[in-house]
Design a protein around this motif. Structure first.
Motif, PDB file in Angstrom:
ATOM      1  N   ASP A   1       0.723  -1.067   0.172  1.00  0.00           N
ATOM      2  CA  ASP A   1       0.093  -0.111   0.087  1.00  0.00           C
ATOM      3  C   ASP A   1       0.655   1.046   0.013  1.00  0.00           C
ATOM      4  O   ASP A   1       1.552   1.318   0.897  1.00  0.00           O
ATOM      5  N   ASP A   2       0.527   2.291  -0.976  1.00  0.00           N
ATOM      6  CA  ASP A   2       1.398   3.587  -1.094  1.00  0.00           C
ATOM      7  C   ASP A   2       0.561   4.498  -1.025  1.00  0.00           C
ATOM      8  O   ASP A   2      -0.943   4.444  -1.096  1.00  0.00           O
ATOM      9  N   PHE A   3       0.840   5.884  -0.589  1.00  0.00           N
ATOM     10  CA  PHE A   3       0.403   7.021  -0.639  1.00  0.00           C
ATOM     11  C   PHE A   3       0.710   7.829  -1.824  1.00  0.00           C
ATOM     12  O   PHE A   3       1.849   8.009  -2.206  1.00  0.00           O
ATOM     13  N   SER A   4      -0.227   8.399  -2.659  1.00  0.00           N
ATOM     14  CA  SER A   4       0.207   9.345  -3.813  1.00  0.00           C
ATOM     15  C   SER A   4      -0.552  10.686  -3.630  1.00  0.00           C
ATOM     16  O   SER A   4      -1.656  10.611  -2.930  1.00  0.00           O
ATOM     17  N   ILE A   5       0.101  11.596  -4.118  1.00  0.00           N
ATOM     18  CA  ILE A   5      -0.446  13.100  -4.268  1.00  0.00           C
ATOM     19  C   ILE A   5      -0.075  13.661  -5.343  1.00  0.00           C
ATOM     20  O   ILE A   5       1.110  13.200  -5.873  1.00  0.00           O
ATOM     21  N   ASN A   6      -1.049  14.227  -6.170  1.00  0.00           N
ATOM     22  CA  ASN A   6      -0.925  14.856  -7.388  1.00  0.00           C
ATOM     23  C   ASN A   6      -1.396  16.206  -7.468  1.00  0.00           C
ATOM     24  O   ASN A   6      -2.424  16.637  -6.807  1.00  0.00           O
ATOM     25  N   ALA A   7      -1.164  16.975  -8.624  1.00  0.00           N
ATOM     26  CA  ALA A   7      -1.906  18.246  -8.827  1.00  0.00           C
ATOM     27  C   ALA A   7      -2.203  18.249 -10.211  1.00  0.00           C
ATOM     28  O   ALA A   7      -1.568  17.353 -10.989  1.00  0.00           O
ATOM     29  N   HIS A   8      -3.422  19.009 -10.594  1.00  0.00           N
ATOM     30  CA  HIS A   8      -3.813  18.636 -11.871  1.00  0.00           C
ATOM     31  C   HIS A   8      -4.430  20.198 -12.404  1.00  0.00           C
ATOM     32  O   HIS A   8      -5.018  20.816 -11.284  1.00  0.00           O
ATOM     33  N   ILE A   9      -4.697  20.248 -13.720  1.00  0.00           N
ATOM     34  CA  ILE A   9      -5.505  21.308 -14.078  1.00  0.00           C
ATOM     35  C   ILE A   9      -6.483  20.685 -15.312  1.00  0.00           C
ATOM     36  O   ILE A   9      -6.035  19.715 -15.936  1.00  0.00           O
ATOM     37  N   GLY A  10      -7.554  21.349 -15.465  1.00  0.00           N
ATOM     38  CA  GLY A  10      -8.624  20.791 -16.502  1.00  0.00           C
ATOM     39  C   GLY A  10      -9.528  21.802 -17.079  1.00  0.00           C
ATOM     40  O   GLY A  10      -9.410  22.874 -16.582  1.00  0.00           O
ATOM     41  N   VAL A  11     -10.162  21.282 -18.260  1.00  0.00           N
ATOM     42  CA  VAL A  11     -10.846  22.306 -18.884  1.00  0.00           C
ATOM     43  C   VAL A  11     -12.160  21.185 -19.422  1.00  0.00           C
ATOM     44  O   VAL A  11     -11.832  20.029 -19.733  1.00  0.00           O
ATOM     45  N   GLU A  12     -13.330  21.830 -19.362  1.00  0.00           N
ATOM     46  CA  GLU A  12     -14.570  21.188 -19.770  1.00  0.00           C
ATOM     47  C   GLU A  12     -15.406  21.839 -20.675  1.00  0.00           C
ATOM     48  O   GLU A  12     -15.453  23.068 -20.356  1.00  0.00           O
ATOM     49  N   TYR A  13     -15.962  21.260 -21.606  1.00  0.00           N
ATOM     50  CA  TYR A  13     -16.918  21.866 -22.621  1.00  0.00           C
ATOM     51  C   TYR A  13     -18.056  21.157 -22.412  1.00  0.00           C
ATOM     52  O   TYR A  13     -18.291  19.784 -22.647  1.00  0.00           O
ATOM     53  N   LYS A  14     -19.236  21.835 -22.109  1.00  0.00           N
ATOM     54  CA  LYS A  14     -20.426  21.165 -21.647  1.00  0.00           C
ATOM     55  C   LYS A  14     -21.113  21.166 -23.135  1.00  0.00           C
ATOM     56  O   LYS A  14     -21.648  22.267 -23.537  1.00  0.00           O
ATOM     57  N   ILE A  15     -21.461  19.875 -23.815  1.00  0.00           N
ATOM     58  CA  ILE A  15     -22.291  19.871 -24.745  1.00  0.00           C
ATOM     59  C   ILE A  15     -23.721  20.049 -24.429  1.00  0.00           C
ATOM     60  O   ILE A  15     -24.466  20.706 -25.436  1.00  0.00           O
ATOM     61  N   SER A  16     -24.092  19.710 -23.464  1.00  0.00           N
ATOM     62  CA  SER A  16     -25.487  20.031 -22.967  1.00  0.00           C
ATOM     63  C   SER A  16     -25.487  20.209 -21.369  1.00  0.00           C
ATOM     64  O   SER A  16     -24.537  20.250 -20.878  1.00  0.00           O
ATOM     65  N   ASP A  17     -26.736  20.466 -20.729  1.00  0.00           N
ATOM     66  CA  ASP A  17     -26.899  20.596 -19.435  1.00  0.00           C
ATOM     67  C   ASP A  17     -26.409  19.298 -18.643  1.00  0.00           C
ATOM     68  O   ASP A  17     -26.075  19.106 -17.536  1.00  0.00           O
ATOM     69  N   PHE A  18     -26.386  18.240 -19.418  1.00  0.00           N
ATOM     70  CA  PHE A  18     -26.199  16.723 -18.925  1.00  0.00           C
ATOM     71  C   PHE A  18     -24.748  16.036 -18.979  1.00  0.00           C
ATOM     72  O   PHE A  18     -24.071  15.748 -18.034  1.00  0.00           O
ATOM     73  N   ILE A  19     -24.016  16.757 -20.131  1.00  0.00           N
ATOM     74  CA  ILE A  19     -23.091  15.863 -20.503  1.00  0.00           C
ATOM     75  C   ILE A  19     -21.635  16.887 -21.086  1.00  0.00           C
ATOM     76  O   ILE A  19     -22.329  17.944 -21.637  1.00  0.00           O
ATOM     77  N   GLY A  20     -20.708  16.591 -20.476  1.00  0.00           N
ATOM     78  CA  GLY A  20     -19.411  17.508 -21.200  1.00  0.00           C
ATOM     79  C   GLY A  20     -18.222  16.736 -21.452  1.00  0.00           C
ATOM     80  O   GLY A  20     -18.069  15.387 -21.141  1.00  0.00           O
ATOM     81  N   ILE A  21     -17.346  17.325 -22.339  1.00  0.00           N
ATOM     82  CA  ILE A  21     -16.016  16.426 -22.683  1.00  0.00           C
ATOM     83  C   ILE A  21     -14.999  17.259 -21.792  1.00  0.00           C
ATOM     84  O   ILE A  21     -14.752  18.456 -21.722  1.00  0.00           O
ATOM     85  N   ILE A  22     -14.104  16.594 -21.019  1.00  0.00           N
ATOM     86  CA  ILE A  22     -13.190  17.161 -20.222  1.00  0.00           C
ATOM     87  C   ILE A  22     -11.618  16.643 -20.925  1.00  0.00           C
ATOM     88  O   ILE A  22     -11.283  15.542 -21.322  1.00  0.00           O
ATOM     89  N   ALA A  23     -10.809  17.493 -20.617  1.00  0.00           N
ATOM     90  CA  ALA A  23      -9.424  17.286 -20.672  1.00  0.00           C
ATOM     91  C   ALA A  23      -8.416  17.774 -19.432  1.00  0.00           C
ATOM     92  O   ALA A  23      -8.976  18.705 -18.950  1.00  0.00           O
ATOM     93  N   GLU A  24      -7.748  16.746 -18.913  1.00  0.00           N
ATOM     94  CA  GLU A  24      -7.107  17.142 -17.630  1.00  0.00           C
ATOM     95  C   GLU A  24      -5.588  16.771 -17.705  1.00  0.00           C
ATOM     96  O   GLU A  24      -5.183  15.802 -18.483  1.00  0.00           O
ATOM     97  N   PHE A  25      -4.692  17.732 -17.079  1.00  0.00           N
ATOM     98  CA  PHE A  25      -3.293  17.350 -17.294  1.00  0.00           C
ATOM     99  C   PHE A  25      -2.867  17.437 -15.657  1.00  0.00           C
ATOM    100  O   PHE A  25      -3.393  18.336 -15.029  1.00  0.00           O
ATOM    101  N   GLY A  26      -1.806  16.661 -15.482  1.00  0.00           N
ATOM    102  CA  GLY A  26      -1.264  16.932 -13.910  1.00  0.00           C
ATOM    103  C   GLY A  26       0.285  16.316 -14.033  1.00  0.00           C
ATOM    104  O   GLY A  26       0.939  15.766 -14.799  1.00  0.00           O
ATOM    105  N   GLY A  27       0.645  16.486 -12.619  1.00  0.00           N
ATOM    106  CA  GLY A  27       1.955  15.785 -12.478  1.00  0.00           C
ATOM    107  C   GLY A  27       1.958  15.404 -10.820  1.00  0.00           C
ATOM    108  O   GLY A  27       0.944  15.936 -10.110  1.00  0.00           O
ATOM    109  N   GLY A  28       2.686  14.545 -10.711  1.00  0.00           N
ATOM    110  CA  GLY A  28       2.931  13.976  -9.226  1.00  0.00           C
ATOM    111  C   GLY A  28       3.221  12.555  -9.182  1.00  0.00           C
ATOM    112  O   GLY A  28       3.788  12.158 -10.167  1.00  0.00           O
ATOM    113  N   THR A  29       2.643  11.966  -7.947  1.00  0.00           N
ATOM    114  CA  THR A  29       3.141  10.512  -7.888  1.00  0.00           C
ATOM    115  C   THR A  29       2.688   9.636  -9.142  1.00  0.00           C
ATOM    116  O   THR A  29       3.435   8.613  -9.467  1.00  0.00           O
TER     117      THR A  29
END
Length: 148
Positions: A108-136
């Motif tokens: 068992d190991d512990f991880s910690i990470n940072a991330h940034i993301g962007v989402e474009y909502k196609i409708s009120d219900f669904i969106g497309i997401i891209a996320e980038f990050g770094g860490g463990t």
């Protein structure tokens, strides 16, 4: 592959910042599912609860396709920059941290990470997401957001 993600993120940021006024948005009640790429190829999902105007917390689970890691369980916190940047729907931009425990090969190991993301909502219900990050254990990924 990194250049494609960087280009998509920059284009999304440009389009999002070109909007005008924005009303306060509710960021909670979203189920996000990702396919993550790189050395840490995996699938992950989290469910967001809004705890302040632009802040959410989420339980998160992640399963790796291969390698030494099998399963990660943890949490994450995200800050949405929409009101700061004056973004309109359908765009969201956030940054955050996630942490959790990883199981694999009996350890068992512990991880910690940072991330940034962007989402474009196609409708009120669904969106497309891209996320980038770094860490463990973090990796860039694409996904979908379901908003309830």
């Amino acid at each position: 592959m990194k250049n494609i993600f960087t280009l998509l993120f920059a284009a999304g940021l440009f389009l999002a910042l070109s909007g005008t006024a924005q009303a306060q948005e509710n960021y909670g009640g979203a189920l996000n599912a990702f396919v993550k790429f790189g050395d840490n190829s995996s699938i992950s999902a989290n469910y967001e609860f809004q705890v302040a105007n632009s802040l959410t917390v989420s339980p998160e689970a992640r399963v790796w396709f291969s390698g030494d890691n099998n399963l990660a369980l943890g949490g994450r916190a995200d800050y949405y920059f929409d009101s700061l940047f004056g973004l309109n729907e359908p765009w969201d931009i956030w940054a955050g941290v996630d942490a959790g425990f990883i199981t694999g090969d009996g350890d068992d190991d512990f991880s910690i990470n940072a991330h940034i993301g962007v989402e474009y909502k196609i409708s009120d219900f669904i969106g497309i997401i891209a996320e980038f990050g770094g860490g463990t254990t973090t990796a860039g990924g694409i996904g979908v957001g379901f908003h309830f």
